[in-house]
Design a protein around this motif. Sequence first.
Motif, PDB file in Angstrom:
ATOM      1  N   VAL A 329      41.147  38.470  42.669  1.00 23.92           N
ATOM      2  CA  VAL A 329      41.621  38.497  41.287  1.00 23.92           C
ATOM      3  C   VAL A 329      43.112  38.826  41.335  1.00 23.92           C
ATOM      4  CG1 VAL A 329      41.484  39.725  39.077  1.00 23.92           C
ATOM      5  CG2 VAL A 329      39.393  39.166  40.332  1.00 23.92           C
ATOM      6  N   THR A 364      39.435  33.622  39.331  1.00 25.29           N
ATOM      7  CA  THR A 364      39.745  34.145  40.666  1.00 25.29           C
ATOM      8  C   THR A 364      40.510  33.090  41.458  1.00 25.29           C
ATOM      9  OG1 THR A 364      37.663  33.321  41.620  1.00 25.29           O
ATOM     10  CG2 THR A 364      37.662  35.563  40.722  1.00 25.29           C
ATOM     11  N   THR A 383      32.496  37.325  39.322  1.00 23.34           N
ATOM     12  CA  THR A 383      33.147  38.185  38.323  1.00 23.34           C
ATOM     13  C   THR A 383      32.214  38.448  37.148  1.00 23.34           C
ATOM     14  OG1 THR A 383      34.133  36.240  37.273  1.00 23.34           O
ATOM     15  CG2 THR A 383      35.468  37.404  38.898  1.00 23.34           C
TER      16      THR A 383
END
Length: 623
Positions: A329, A364, A383
Amino acid sequence: MSTEDNGLIRGSPTPERCAALAKEYTLDIPRIPSLELPLHVSSSQDSVTKAIKMCGGLSKIKEVLNERGESAESQKGLELYLNEGSHRDFSDKFFNEHPIIGKKVPYRDESIVLKIEMPKGTLAKNNGNIQKSLESLRSRDVRVTPVAIINNTIKFREMSDFQVRLDNAPSATEFKDSFDSLDWNNMKAFVDSVPDFDTRPFENISNLMMDRSSKIPSLDFQLPPPPRFSMVGLPYQYKYKTNPFATKKSNGAAEVKGTYIKNYQQFVHDMNEVTETPANPHPSLQKDYEVARATGVYPGTKKESNFYQNLEECLKVLGELFSKRPIWVKRHIDGIVSKDLHHTLKIALALLSYRFTMGPWRNTYIKFGVDPRTSSAYAKYQTEYFKIERKLLRSPILKKNMPSPPAPVYESNNPGDIDSRFKFNGKQIPWYLMLQVDLLVEEPNIAEVYSKAEFLPKANELTGWFQELDLAKIRRIVKYELGCMVQGNYDFNEYKLKYFKTMVYVKESMIKEQSTDQDGDVNMDEDSNEPNQNKEESDEDEENGVASGEADEVALEADEADEDENVRVDEAQDDEGDDYDDAAFEINSATFQEVIDRISRLNPEVAQRLQNDLTGLVNEANL
């Protein structure tokens, strides 16, 4: 100037002379209506008379001002015609003249009309600028008297439209005199006058004269124009955004510093298993990079900026990070890459990674050559997005429990790795509520669920590699503990946590027929006799004021506005980094705290007052 309960207005006293009060005036003065016109109306009688006539006269204006009903929908409104030829006392000149509708404001819009007297010639000296004129005078040379209160206003907010004159369109005139008159005899006469094979509408259409200096023959245009050119009364909202890299000088002029290059970041827009993921950077980016390697200067930058040299250093840092962790991230990387290299980060990421625009790895950066759909080993990098609901954040007391977000460029407290403040362990509220699964496992209850999780045979768009039930358990635990921590409670109910860990059914979705919601939750309670409303209320209680699921567009735009193709390259980096911080700051998506922090740089006292007096920001669409 403030109004007092006793019907007086009084200027606020200065701190230096609290005992000296400004003169008081009574507000027992006439209440008058007003008309706000989208016209330039001068003070001459002819100009005022013409403006009133364009609205249909005083009787029409009075009729609208006396209309009952506060809502705009319930009002007939006032018709403003912009061209002569629309009212009966003018000759018709336009084919499709239609008015702009003005209506009373939905709620009273009161303002005070002031009579300002100053020495003769003062206004002329200051080119008619009242503010400058007042500043140039002593207070005793100015006399200000309230004369009326405006308590009823008609405003025009619709767009005007293009209209067509009939000078050179005989057929349009015929149409207006017949069908537009709604007189049957005129209509019949017009229809009877048209031959079966009429060539007039297209006569000479290929010989139209575009020379504006000569008059187009009337026979060249014989088609009636459309009744309206614009099909909407109000303008569209295009969500225009100013250049985030533009700054304002002290004189108010806008200036854009630096040059811009494209980052050519690659995106994958489909989770279908047949969709291939990129293994190499975009060809255009590869070409630019090869030129930079050969010349030592990255295309679009200057040699003295050392952009290419900084890019090479940034690539080394990212290479080490992607060797340890294939999916990142960006907010985690921001604290690892040093500030002097940060302006090259987008280009470096585009040279090493690609992104999904949907699914469990959305938002990401994934290393080239890695496809997270091929192995459950990538499940821990999925995520999960969590959001504190407004009902909690509205409380000033609870907002104090929320950590301040990190600066756009910060320094990780864990050198070379993810800052510990991004992790969820049940003991702190994370800096950033878009969490990868492996950042959740420090919490013992989630670690227990994760260790027993059985992965699917292949990943899907909604839950990735996880079974729906396992992911629901993790979400429940995070939502419960996060909601407790926001309210200052770190003593979690062990029975609730045990219940979440031992859930048998996915109960978040209450939609019948096994349908799934955006979280990938399936209804397993179809045999229950409880009304749906009670189920929803029960679920809301268990969610503890925290929502989960895929990040909404506003949150993504605010948290990671990285999909812009243009990257700013400064010619010279400022040691203090203020220029870069200004570029990263986006007023349209900034949080309340970010706005306050930015104000505090210029005026700490004002920032502190706003922090104490205001509870947050309101979206302009909700005003």
